[in-house]
Design an enzyme around this catalytic site. Structure first.
Site, PDB file in Angstrom:
ATOM      1  N   ASP A  91       0.859  -1.175   0.000  1.00 40.35           N
ATOM      2  CA  ASP A  91       0.000   0.000   0.000  1.00 40.35           C
ATOM      3  C   ASP A  91       0.894   1.223   0.000  1.00 40.35           C
ATOM      4  OD1 ASP A  91      -2.259   1.520  -0.045  1.00 40.35           O
ATOM      5  OD2 ASP A  91      -2.355   1.671   2.136  1.00 40.35           O
ATOM      6  N   ASP A 264      -8.242  -7.219   0.627  1.00 38.57           N
ATOM      7  CA  ASP A 264      -7.349  -7.339   1.776  1.00 38.57           C
ATOM      8  C   ASP A 264      -8.103  -6.753   2.948  1.00 38.57           C
ATOM      9  OD1 ASP A 264      -6.841  -4.382   0.972  1.00 38.57           O
ATOM     10  OD2 ASP A 264      -5.991  -4.607   2.972  1.00 38.57           O
ATOM     11  N   CYS A 303     -13.981 -27.423  11.132  1.00 41.91           N
ATOM     12  CA  CYS A 303     -12.790 -26.782  10.588  1.00 41.91           C
ATOM     13  C   CYS A 303     -11.608 -27.741  10.702  1.00 41.91           C
ATOM     14  CB  CYS A 303     -12.509 -25.505  11.372  1.00 41.91           C
ATOM     15  SG  CYS A 303     -11.022 -24.651  10.823  1.00 41.91           S
ATOM     16  N   CYS A 305      -8.356 -26.749  10.319  1.00 40.10           N
ATOM     17  CA  CYS A 305      -7.108 -25.999  10.476  1.00 40.10           C
ATOM     18  C   CYS A 305      -6.301 -26.594  11.629  1.00 40.10           C
ATOM     19  CB  CYS A 305      -7.383 -24.516  10.718  1.00 40.10           C
ATOM     20  SG  CYS A 305      -7.841 -24.093  12.410  1.00 40.10           S
ATOM     21  N   CYS A 308      -7.928 -25.998  15.107  1.00 34.56           N
ATOM     22  CA  CYS A 308      -9.124 -26.787  15.427  1.00 34.56           C
ATOM     23  C   CYS A 308      -8.828 -28.272  15.516  1.00 34.56           C
ATOM     24  CB  CYS A 308     -10.229 -26.503  14.418  1.00 34.56           C
ATOM     25  SG  CYS A 308     -10.915 -24.845  14.629  1.00 34.56           S
ATOM     26  N   HIS A 334      -6.379 -19.818  12.677  1.00 36.59           N
ATOM     27  CA  HIS A 334      -7.742 -20.276  12.388  1.00 36.59           C
ATOM     28  C   HIS A 334      -8.490 -19.283  11.502  1.00 36.59           C
ATOM     29  CE1 HIS A 334     -11.850 -21.749  12.925  1.00 36.59           C
ATOM     30  NE2 HIS A 334     -12.165 -20.492  13.149  1.00 36.59           N
TER      31      HIS A 334
END
Length: 363
Positions: A91, A264, A303, A305, A308, A334
RNA sequence: GGUGGGAUUCCCGAGCGGCCAAAGGGGGCAGACUGUAAAUCUGCUGCGAUAGCUUCGAUGGUUCGAAUCCAUCUCCCACCA
């Protein structure tokens, strides 16, 4: 041409694409985790790769202040410095014109900032921003703009847009590094004619991609969608479109439906550090809340991930409660997994032309 | 055994006759967060919906009125024997 559209949704303006950069291909629609100061807070590059992150953000204003460009040049650019070999979008500092508005003065050719760290004054304009981003060596460079605040009167929005347009023209005139692509940023607050005019002028100048800025700054969600709807028809079909700073899972889906390719947002990472975790329906739960103190189930049963698969809410809540860094890390992991995976599902649905059904889950 | 200091709401700690249900921290609880000045910020935190009720080691007094003054007791801390 570095942007390719692979398929389109038959019901909405959504498209599945690929953006080629010097550090590899970015599959769109994509969510880009924010790594303002040269790190996605609490994540290692390895973590990000495992999560499937294809591109991350860096920030001109913050990296210019610390570590500074001398060190960045010696390091050989941001990729080398942080050991991230995939694409980076930086940015321009335009958001800081908005977020640090009480620490800066607008000038014709840029902004005079008083550093938020020590108050020392420095000047940042389109020329400076391009120079810095060239040194950073990002794959995608953002034009220098003013992120227009909300609410904003028509006259103020118009004035702000005139400045932004001028700055973006100057941005375009600067020489960039090899392979660096420059994206223009549409402003114009919530005013239809200003938004359209902004987009038209940017297209005239010509950029490798087009962003829509000045959104998610407090305006009603419906206004955000309106702005996207006004602008996208004006933007060239064969260039990537990026809505800056957005957003919630629902906003991502709605953005995609309106023809947006890139997003984003700090929301998954910041909420994680503040103790809130996303569930598969896009809602959040405050894991740090006392009510989870003895809840020995994962954040989300469905989930898969790392967090989890291995930890309970009770344990994560304990870590957050006592201020252990691992707590923030696990929730960040997560939340990013959820955002990145959601966009992966979006891409798959576009390949199968089932995006419409996926969208229904988030109304 | 003697002399001095102290005991305050979950914790630490201010208050030293009315403006005190009691400053300020901490902790707890809840909420906010959208191109990151953000591991940050905001609110609540004796009971009760209100009137009001019950709190400042214990008991008893002085006073129109006491966390604040007096007496006795209990327990802590320091120094002297």
């Amino acid at each position: 041409m570095s942007f390719k559209i692979l398929s389109k949704c038959s019901h909405t303006r959504a498209r599945r694409g690929q953006l080629t950069t010097p550090h590899g291909i970015v599959n769109t629609p994509i969510f880009m985790p924010v790594g303002t100061r040269g790190t996605v807070k609490t994540m290692s590059p390895e973590d990000l790769k495992e999560l499937g992150a294809e591109i991350i953000l860096g920030n001109t204003y913050h990296l210019f202040l610390r570590p500074g460009m001398e060190i960045m040049a010696k390091a050989g650019g941001l990729h080398e410095f942080m050991n991230w070999d995939r694409p980076i979008l930086t940015d321009s500092g335009g958001f800081q014109v908005f977020s640090l508005s009480n620490l800066r003065k607008m000038k014709k050719d840029g902004v005079e900032f008083a550093s938020h760290i020590d108050g020392s004054k420095f000047f940042l304009g389109p020329r400076e921003s391009m120079q810095i981003q060239r040194t950073l060596g990002s794959d995608i460079v953002m034009a220098f703009d003013e992120c227009t605040p909300y609410p904003c009167s028509y006259d103020d929005a118009k004035k702000s847009l005139e400045i932004t347009t001028r700055w973006e023209r100057i941005s375009r005139e600067q020489e960039l590094g090899k392979g660096q692509q420059l994206f223009g940023i549409v402003q114009g607050s919530v005013y239809e004619d200003l938004r359209i005019k902004s987009a038209e002028e940017l297209v005239k100048i010509g950029f490798e991609g087009y962003a829509i800025g000045g959104l998610s700054v407090g305006e009603p969600e419906e206004d955000m969608y309106k702005c996207i709807d006004w602008v996208t028809p004006v933007l060239p079909e064969d260039r990537p479109r990026y809505v800056m700073g957005v957003g919630t899972p629902k906003q991502l889906i709605e953005g995609v439906a309106r023809g947006i390719d890139m997003f984003d947002c700090v929301i998954p990472t910041r909420l994680a550090r503040h103790g809130s975790a996303y569930l598969s329906d896009g809602s959040t739960i405050p894991v740090k809340a006392g009510r989870y103190a003895d809840d020995f189930t994962p954040i989300d049963e469905n989930c898969n991930c790392y967090t989890c698969r291995n930890f309970t809410k009770a344990y994560i809540r304990h870590l957050l409660n006592v201020g252990e860094i691992l707590g923030m890390r696990l929730v960040t992991l997560h939340n990013l997994h959820f955002f990145l995976n959601l966009m992966k599902e979006v891409r798959t649905s576009l390949e199968n032309d089932t995006f419409d059904q996926l969208r229904q889950k988030f109304v």
